[in-house]
Design an enzyme around this catalytic site. Structure first.
Site, PDB file in Angstrom:
ATOM      1  N   LYS A 201      -5.740  13.275  -1.877  1.00 38.82           N
ATOM      2  CA  LYS A 201      -6.855  14.116  -1.401  1.00 38.82           C
ATOM      3  C   LYS A 201      -7.140  13.874   0.085  1.00 38.82           C
ATOM      4  O   LYS A 201      -7.307  14.814   0.856  1.00 38.82           O
ATOM      5  CB  LYS A 201      -8.139  13.832  -2.203  1.00 38.82           C
ATOM      6  CG  LYS A 201      -8.018  14.117  -3.678  1.00 38.82           C
ATOM      7  CD  LYS A 201      -9.346  13.978  -4.376  1.00 38.82           C
ATOM      8  CE  LYS A 201      -9.885  12.565  -4.401  1.00 38.82           C
ATOM      9  NZ  LYS A 201      -9.194  11.633  -5.338  1.00 38.82           N
ATOM     10  N   ARG A 276     -18.491  13.513  -8.551  1.00 41.12           N
ATOM     11  CA  ARG A 276     -17.684  12.703  -9.468  1.00 41.12           C
ATOM     12  C   ARG A 276     -18.158  12.805 -10.914  1.00 41.12           C
ATOM     13  O   ARG A 276     -17.499  12.303 -11.814  1.00 41.12           O
ATOM     14  CB  ARG A 276     -17.758  11.231  -9.079  1.00 41.12           C
ATOM     15  CG  ARG A 276     -16.910  10.879  -7.884  1.00 41.12           C
ATOM     16  CD  ARG A 276     -17.099   9.403  -7.567  1.00 41.12           C
ATOM     17  NE  ARG A 276     -16.616   9.119  -6.242  1.00 41.12           N
ATOM     18  CZ  ARG A 276     -15.438   8.568  -5.983  1.00 41.12           C
ATOM     19  NH1 ARG A 276     -14.647   8.256  -6.963  1.00 41.12           N
ATOM     20  NH2 ARG A 276     -15.068   8.338  -4.741  1.00 41.12           N
ATOM     21  N   ARG A 315      -0.422   2.093  -2.033  1.00 42.33           N
ATOM     22  CA  ARG A 315      -1.458   2.156  -0.999  1.00 42.33           C
ATOM     23  C   ARG A 315      -2.084   0.778  -0.779  1.00 42.33           C
ATOM     24  O   ARG A 315      -2.388   0.390   0.337  1.00 42.33           O
ATOM     25  CB  ARG A 315      -2.532   3.171  -1.420  1.00 42.33           C
ATOM     26  CG  ARG A 315      -3.493   3.517  -0.298  1.00 42.33           C
ATOM     27  CD  ARG A 315      -4.385   4.667  -0.659  1.00 42.33           C
ATOM     28  NE  ARG A 315      -5.265   4.353  -1.785  1.00 42.33           N
ATOM     29  CZ  ARG A 315      -6.110   5.208  -2.331  1.00 42.33           C
ATOM     30  NH1 ARG A 315      -6.168   6.444  -1.893  1.00 42.33           N
ATOM     31  NH2 ARG A 315      -6.874   4.859  -3.338  1.00 42.33           N
ATOM     32  N   ARG A 321      -5.209  -3.779   0.418  1.00 42.86           N
ATOM     33  CA  ARG A 321      -6.382  -3.801  -0.476  1.00 42.86           C
ATOM     34  C   ARG A 321      -5.965  -4.606  -1.707  1.00 42.86           C
ATOM     35  O   ARG A 321      -5.500  -4.016  -2.696  1.00 42.86           O
ATOM     36  CB  ARG A 321      -6.745  -2.379  -0.933  1.00 42.86           C
ATOM     37  CG  ARG A 321      -7.099  -1.412   0.181  1.00 42.86           C
ATOM     38  CD  ARG A 321      -7.670  -0.162  -0.472  1.00 42.86           C
ATOM     39  NE  ARG A 321      -7.677   0.992   0.377  1.00 42.86           N
ATOM     40  CZ  ARG A 321      -8.130   2.187  -0.014  1.00 42.86           C
ATOM     41  NH1 ARG A 321      -8.596   2.361  -1.233  1.00 42.86           N
ATOM     42  NH2 ARG A 321      -8.106   3.214   0.804  1.00 42.86           N
ATOM     43  N   ARG A 333     -10.089   2.157 -13.077  1.00 43.34           N
ATOM     44  CA  ARG A 333     -10.332   3.343 -12.237  1.00 43.34           C
ATOM     45  C   ARG A 333      -9.811   4.597 -12.931  1.00 43.34           C
ATOM     46  O   ARG A 333     -10.444   5.657 -12.879  1.00 43.34           O
ATOM     47  CB  ARG A 333      -9.655   3.161 -10.871  1.00 43.34           C
ATOM     48  CG  ARG A 333     -10.409   2.158 -10.016  1.00 43.34           C
ATOM     49  CD  ARG A 333      -9.819   1.998  -8.669  1.00 43.34           C
ATOM     50  NE  ARG A 333      -9.969   3.195  -7.852  1.00 43.34           N
ATOM     51  CZ  ARG A 333      -9.511   3.304  -6.618  1.00 43.34           C
ATOM     52  NH1 ARG A 333      -8.850   2.306  -6.075  1.00 43.34           N
ATOM     53  NH2 ARG A 333      -9.675   4.400  -5.924  1.00 43.34           N
TER      54      ARG A 333
END
Ligand code: 5GP
Length: 374
Positions: A201, A276, A315, A321, A333
């Protein structure tokens, strides 16, 4: 000659001329005089600010009996739509206990405001409350309570002039104007970028901003910006986040609203990471409705759970991260997305606004598909 006028983003065309309006005021005044002139009563005439200032002023000079004047203010209208909620009744200093009251309104639309006002005055002890309105929209008035004095019945469209405003403009126009829906510049676009974490996104958002000049609204970024600037909102958000609590939807909606209001010259907005949940989607709809706008379309980039896992791990490595490399964090998630976020799809499907794009392919291939839909 082009007689239309523009107020803010909307165009209005002439509807009822000043001469006709004045005649209507004369007629209403005659009816009120017939009831009160020889009655021996001294009613309190209450002008509902601001809209009825013009009508109340004209009417008052035509009344041929002793009366007192008072003014109150209520808030109930946003943009070009009646919200029907009286938020407050302000400024009534006159004691109405045991008195005859004539309430002067500019316009009665659904009737919610005036009926609640009547109840309010009755609660404060008014003996009789009469409603005197310059305009009414019989198509939408939905109460049995008869309106005692009516200047003119008009169609169910938004009007301005003769005291009535569109976001504070237009009250001083002596004729009545009506909204020209065909000419209104209501083509601002509101796109929602939707999809599981790792669907791409953010990448697509950047490309869309470059190509179309949309304003990118990432609620995460907005909150971080407020926190960094130490604004009251940022400080509140920070303390909530530090306690592990979620920032309330209303706060987030408030931030989005200011982003919209502070960027009036962009061709559209791109929401990323919001809504969300279906509650947030409903709140967004409600807020946009208040601005006379609506979501244009929801673009969903779909990828399988397996691919979500792969992309999040990738990622996490690229952006350092460490949390995102843990299996249980990733699984959590994905679960939250299915449980809380996916129902938003049905919400927008029901409005015919949902569009899905297969998120497998190169960035350029997916961008082409997104542009095609837009
Ligand atoms: P109601 O509670 O009857 O739905 O709405 C009453 C109030 O909404 C009025 O006092 C007025 O402030 C506002 N309103 C309703 N219709 C219109 C309209 O067509 N034009 C404008 N400018 N205001 C309106």
């Amino acid at each position: 000659m082009d007689k239309r006028i523009k107020l803010h983003d909307k165009y209005f065309v002439p509807y009822i001329s000043q001469d006709v309006l004045m005649k209507a005021v004369d007629d209403v005044a005659a009816k009120v005089n017939a009831d009160y002139k020889d009655s021996g009563k001294i009613p309190v005439v209450i002008c509902v600010l601001n809209g009825s200032i013009v009508f109340a002023g004209l009417l008052l000079t035509r009344l041929e009996f002793p009366c007192e004047l008072a003014a109150i203010r209520v808030t109930s209208y946003e943009g070009t739509r009646s919200t029907g909620n009286i938020k407050d009744v302000l400024g009534l200093t006159t004691d109405v206990d045991g008195r005859d009251v004539i309430l002067i309104e500019d316009i009665v639309d659904t009737g919610n405001t005036i009926i609640k006002l009547c109840e309010h005055l009755a609660f404060r002890g008014a003996k009789v409350v009469k409603i005197c309105t310059m305009f009414t929209k019989p198509e939408v008035y939905h109460y049995d309570r008869k309106l005692d004095y009516v200047g003119m019945e008009i169609q169910n469209k938004f009007v301005v002039g003769f005291g009535l405003d569109y976001d504070q403009l237009g009250r001083n126009i002596p004729d009545l104007y009506i909204l020209d829906e065909n000419l209104s510049e209501n083509d601002m676009k509101y796109y929602i970028l939707f999809g599981p974490p790792g669907a791409g996104k953010g990448t697509q958002a950047k490309l869309l901003v470059d190509k179309f000049g949309f304003h990118h609204v990432s609620t995460g970024d907005l909150l971080r910006k407020e926190m960094a600037a130490g604004t009251p909102l940022g400080l509140k958000a920070k303390s909530l986040i530090e306690q592990g609590a979620l920032v309330p939807d209303l706060v987030v909606i408030g931030m989005i609203k200011s982003e919209i209001e502070n960027n009036p010259n962009v061709p559209g907005f791109l929401f990323d990471g919001f809504p969300r949940t279906t509650d947030q989607a409903a709140a967004l709809d409600e807020m946009l409705k208040g601005l006379d706008q609506s979501v244009t379309s929801v673009l969903s980039i779909s990828i399988s759970d397996e691919m979500v896992k792969e992309r999040i791990r990738h990622r996490a490595m690229m952006e350092n991260r460490p949390d995102d490399t843990k299996d249980e964090v990733i699984a959590n998630r994905i679960r939250t997305y299915h449980e809380k976020t996916e129902p938003v799809i049905d919400f927008y499907k029901a409005q015919g606004k949902y569009r899905e794009i297969n998120g497998v392919g190169t960035i350029e291939e997916i961008f082409d598909k997104v542009c095609e839909i837009m």
